[in-house]
Design an enzyme around this catalytic site. Structure first.
Site, PDB file in Angstrom:
ATOM      1  N   ASP A 293       0.804  -1.332   0.321  1.00 21.57           N
ATOM      2  CA  ASP A 293      -0.142  -0.040  -0.087  1.00 21.57           C
ATOM      3  C   ASP A 293       0.663   1.021   0.232  1.00 21.57           C
ATOM      4  O   ASP A 293       1.863   0.949  -0.049  1.00 21.57           O
ATOM      5  CB  ASP A 293      -1.146   0.150   1.067  1.00 21.57           C
ATOM      6  CG  ASP A 293      -2.063   0.804   0.869  1.00 21.57           C
ATOM      7  OD1 ASP A 293      -1.951   1.746  -0.097  1.00 21.57           O
ATOM      8  OD2 ASP A 293      -2.942   0.673   2.101  1.00 21.57           O
TER       9      ASP A 293
HETATM   10  C1  BGC Z   1      -5.231   3.195  -0.085  1.00 24.15           C
HETATM   11  C2  BGC Z   1      -4.983   1.995  -0.950  1.00 24.15           C
HETATM   12  C3  BGC Z   1      -4.773   2.453  -2.402  1.00 24.15           C
HETATM   13  C4  BGC Z   1      -3.703   3.675  -2.272  1.00 24.15           C
HETATM   14  C5  BGC Z   1      -3.699   4.247  -3.622  1.00 24.15           C
HETATM   15  C6  BGC Z   1      -3.627   4.335   0.309  1.00 24.15           C
HETATM   16  O1  BGC Z   1      -3.994   5.337   0.930  1.00 24.15           O
HETATM   17  O2  BGC Z   1      -5.190   2.721   1.460  1.00 24.15           O
HETATM   18  O3  BGC Z   1      -6.206   1.783  -0.638  1.00 24.15           O
HETATM   19  O4  BGC Z   1      -5.473   1.516  -3.604  1.00 24.15           O
HETATM   20  O5  BGC Z   1      -3.572   4.632  -1.380  1.00 24.15           O
HETATM   21  O6  BGC Z   1      -4.140   5.343  -4.469  1.00 24.15           O
END
Ligand code: BGC
Length: 759
Positions: A293
């Site tokens: 993530d």
């Molecule tokens: C989130 C993810 C997301 C990623 C990209 C993160 O903060 O937890 O679910 O896909 O950002 O935007």
């Protein structure tokens, strides 16, 4: 000494993953594998690590931007072939620009995979995922994902960070809006539908995209629903509740998984070899790749798991995190770790092979610009067919929670209707959270939807402003708790009306990432408005807009009709109006339990009985809270219709079965009302005595049944041993002989039950 000890598992991990004979999650093509190996032979270690590096585009940062994350540096790395993927770059011209650098300016010309959070639509928005889950309509959900894929791919994107398949029992957690609710069985079915919707039958087609099941794992169990928090759960909950939807996504052929921000039982999951190597890539045979993530590899330092970036890179790579999202850890540390002999190059080769495999599968090597077609972009995005599709999904997502004296549907003529509430003419909030590509203020508001029905006299009064300013994806929503301007006008409008439709709830940006809350009641001055309006006119229809279960006890006790309309996306107003006027008969069922108050949370239907489940001795020593009923306000699986259904004649093809036998179940369902309608027939079981205690009910099958007024149908289900077993505390799936109960009905508070025995 300490270091040596720390490296010891590497040998073990290597032998286990390199010797793994587990079945692959999707078929591997020999020719592709040869091409991958051929490429690997040509790549320098820096280029290999580059494939494992993902950069954000130059806007829409969803987390703290790490130091050194300048656009110049990103361009420089792109040109060197040190970037394997970009996220949040969108639009054909933008995507082509970055792809051109990768393909035409780098030594090996490896195309980028372009990721984006396509969570509930791209420009044309479907309901938020939790709302879609309320439809229990797998075909509609799949269709909604394929509309999202069509629009996103037309915009140059070929990979979505969805579906989110995190099970959660905690309405305080803001991200419940992104998932399918609390149940692993429903969650697994929806995970499969969404993966199939995004990826389609043919991943090389230009209107399908690779999916990503996230967040692996247990993020939905973040302590107390607080965002980015620890998850401390046992093996039973992990294997029986958290993991099934991920496994279902893998079985459905999902190409990627994303790990998460949380730790699980003391280990940040980004660094969890158990989850990523042993389970996912080992036992489950997953041959796609895992992305971290946002900077979650880096965050292992703050967690206190890795001393510095170098250690974070080592832990994450060895644990099986194949790609670093905007974390600058792999790109800065991994090549040196390999050169120093700390990380085996085979680990890098494995990660890169996985990433390249998905790129080959998408057909990016054949044509890196295949998603970059301006004419298709123009024609596809916002296509009227997509609007029809998301409207269909929106209607199916609505749940009728209460309808005393058939106040609904509204009469179409001769009525004076007061539509009240700041959310009723809001064109932004109904779009919900996670809709980066959609333009602001593009939802059909409830007011606009209601205005399509011209037979009544419709007055609109906003009441007090609830949410101040135009909140954005990055901001905290500002609540108005003091300025009551508009309250009197709303009450006066209510006095003059035959029926009041009051639209209340949460702002679209009160749920989603970073939006955990400790209060589940109606925010702002809305409870005061509700009570004041009700005092003036008892004929109130409350339409709820929200991204999580709310505690609306007072409303349930007083307001005659309540409609759960979530945040329904672009077509919100049309969907709500069609349901209120009876042109669509609601059939949604709650995918998450609604509590009576926040103190009951976590509250869920598949709880354990405890040793003291009832107050049979009439004293205080039983499992309960002393200040609130034990039951929820609205149970999982609950939802009404404008017609009524009657269940009867529950039958099994025996009373005693051998493990491995099919258990055939039939039940009769009659539409006893005067309208055609749909009902979600739900089947639950209870394993009464087990080596690891089982929940009081577990959903094992469901079917969406359409019945004409007065019609009766017999519904059939078959249960097999997969439905009757569970994971023990070693994570092994077992089926134990014993006594079972089987329940069927229109919610988790079921209508009929019977018993059977398994030998
Ligand atoms: C989130 C993810 C997301 C990623 C990209 C993160 O903060 O937890 O679910 O896909 O950002 O935007």
């Amino acid at each position: 000494m300490k270091r040596l000890k720390k490296y010891a598992p590497l040998a073990l991990i290597l032998t286990s993953f390199l010797n793994s004979n587990a079945q692959q999650s999707f078929p591997m093509n020999k020719e592709t594998e040869q091409k991958i190996n051929h490429l690997l032979e040509k790549m320098t270690i820096e280029e290999k690590v580059g494939q494992m590096n993902q950069y954000n585009g130059f806007w829409d940062v969803t987390g703290p931007a790490p130091e050194g994350g300048s656009a110049e540096k990103k361009y420089e790395h792109l040109r060197k072939g040190w970037v394997g993927s970009m996220l949040t770059v969108r639009g054909v011209d933008q995507v082509r620009a970055v792809q051109k650098i990768a393909v035409e300016e780098t030594r090996l010309g490896i195309p980028l995979i372009i990721g984006f959070d396509v969570i509930h639509g791209y420009k044309t928005l479907s309901p938020i995922p939790l709302a879609e889950a309320a439809s229990w309509d797998l075909e509609a959900i799949k269709n909604s994902a394929s509309i999202a894929a069509a629009e996103a791919s037309a915009s140059g994107i070929n990979w979505t960070f969805g579906p989110m398949v995190d099970i959660s029992r905690d309405a305080r957690w803001g991200r419940v809006m992104e998932g399918a609710g609390e149940d692993p069985f429903l969650g697994s079915k929806i995970a499969e539908a969404r993966v199939k919707g995004f990826q389609g039958e043919d991943l090389t087609a230009t209107n399908t995209i690779a999916a990503c099941a996230k967040h692996f794992a247990a993020y939905g169990f973040a302590e107390a629903g607080k965002e980015y928090n620890t998850a401390d759960i046992g093996t039973s909950t992990l294997h029986n509740i958290v993991l099934p939807p991920f496994k279902a996504a893998v079985n459905a052929g999902v190409k990627t998984l994303m790990n998460s921000f949380n730790e699980l039982n003391g280990v940040p999951v980004t660094g969890s070899s158990y989850l990523q190597r042993d389970l996912l890539k080992g036992a489950w045979g997953f041959n796609g790749f895992v992305i971290s993530d946002w900077a979650s590899i880096n965050e292992m330092i703050s967690w206190g798991h890795a001393k510095d970036k170098r250690e974070a890179a080592r832990i994450a790579a060895i644990a099986g995190s194949d790609m670093d999202m905007e974390g600058y850890v792999y790109v800065e540390e991994l090549a040196q770790l390999v050169k120093d002999g700390v990380v085996d190059e085979k680990i890098i080769d494995d990660a890169v092979s996985r990433i390249l495999r998905v790129k080959f599968e998408l057909g990016l090597f054949d044509d890196p610009y295949k998603y970059c077609d301006e004419a298709r972009e123009k024609e596809t995005i916002g296509n009227p067919k997509h609007h029809e599709g998301v409207l269909d999904m929106a209607k199916k997502s609505i749940v009728l929670l209460k309808n005393e004296n058939n106040l609904l549907p509204l009469k179409k003529e001769g009525q004076k209707i007061a539509l009240i509430g700041a959310l009723a003419n809001d064109k932004n909030s109904p779009l919900g959270s996670w809709r980066i590509a959609a333009d602001n203020n593009t939802a059909i508001s409830v007011l606009e939807g209601m205005q399509q029905y011209t037979g009544n006299d419709l007055i609109f009064e906003k009441g007090p402003d609830c949410f101040i300013g135009n909140s954005t994806f990055l901001d905290e929503v500002i609540i108005n708790n003091s300025d009551k301007t508009g309250l009197d006008e709303a009450v006066n409008a209510a006095k003059k009306a035959d029926v009041v439709v009051l639209v209340l709830g949460e702002h679209g940006f009160q749920t989603g990432e970073g939006r955990s809350r400790t209060d589940l009641e109606l925010p702002a001055l809305q409870q005061e408005l509700l009570e004041a309006v009700y005092k003036a006119n008892k004929q109130v229809v409350l339409v709820l807009n929200n991204g999580r279960p709310l505690a609306i006890n007072w409303a349930d006790q007083n307001i005659p009709a309540i409609v759960e309309a979530w945040q329904l996306g672009t077509q919100t107003g049309h969907a709500v109006a069609q349901v209120l006027y009876g042109d669509y008969n609601p059939s949604g069922k709650l995918p998450m339990t609604f509590p009576r108050n926040v103190g009951q949370v976590p509250i869920y239907y598949n709880y354990k009985n405890t040793g003291r489940p009832t107050n049979k001795d009439n004293n205080v020593f039983w499992s309960h809270y002393s200040d609130v009923e034990k039951t929820p306000l609205y149970p999982f699986g609950f939802g009404l219709s404008y017609t009524t259904f009657e269940y009867s004649d529950l039958k099994l093809n025996g009373t005693a079965f051998k493990i491995g036998d099919d258990i055939k179940v039939s039940v009769s369902l009659k539409n006893t009302g005067t309208r055609d309608g749909k009902e979600v027939v739900q089947l639950y079981i209870r394993d009464l005595f087990a080596s690891v205690t089982r929940p009081v009910k577990e959903l094992k099958a469901f079917e969406l049944v359409e019945l004409k007024a007065g019609e009766t149908k017999t519904i059939h289900f078959t249960l097999n041993k997969e439905n009757l077993g569970f994971y023990n505390n070693n994570g092994t799936f077992i089926v134990e002989p014993g006594d079972f109960k089987l329940f069927v009905g229109g919610s988790s508070v079921t209508a009929l039950e019977t018993d059977f025995e398994l030998n």
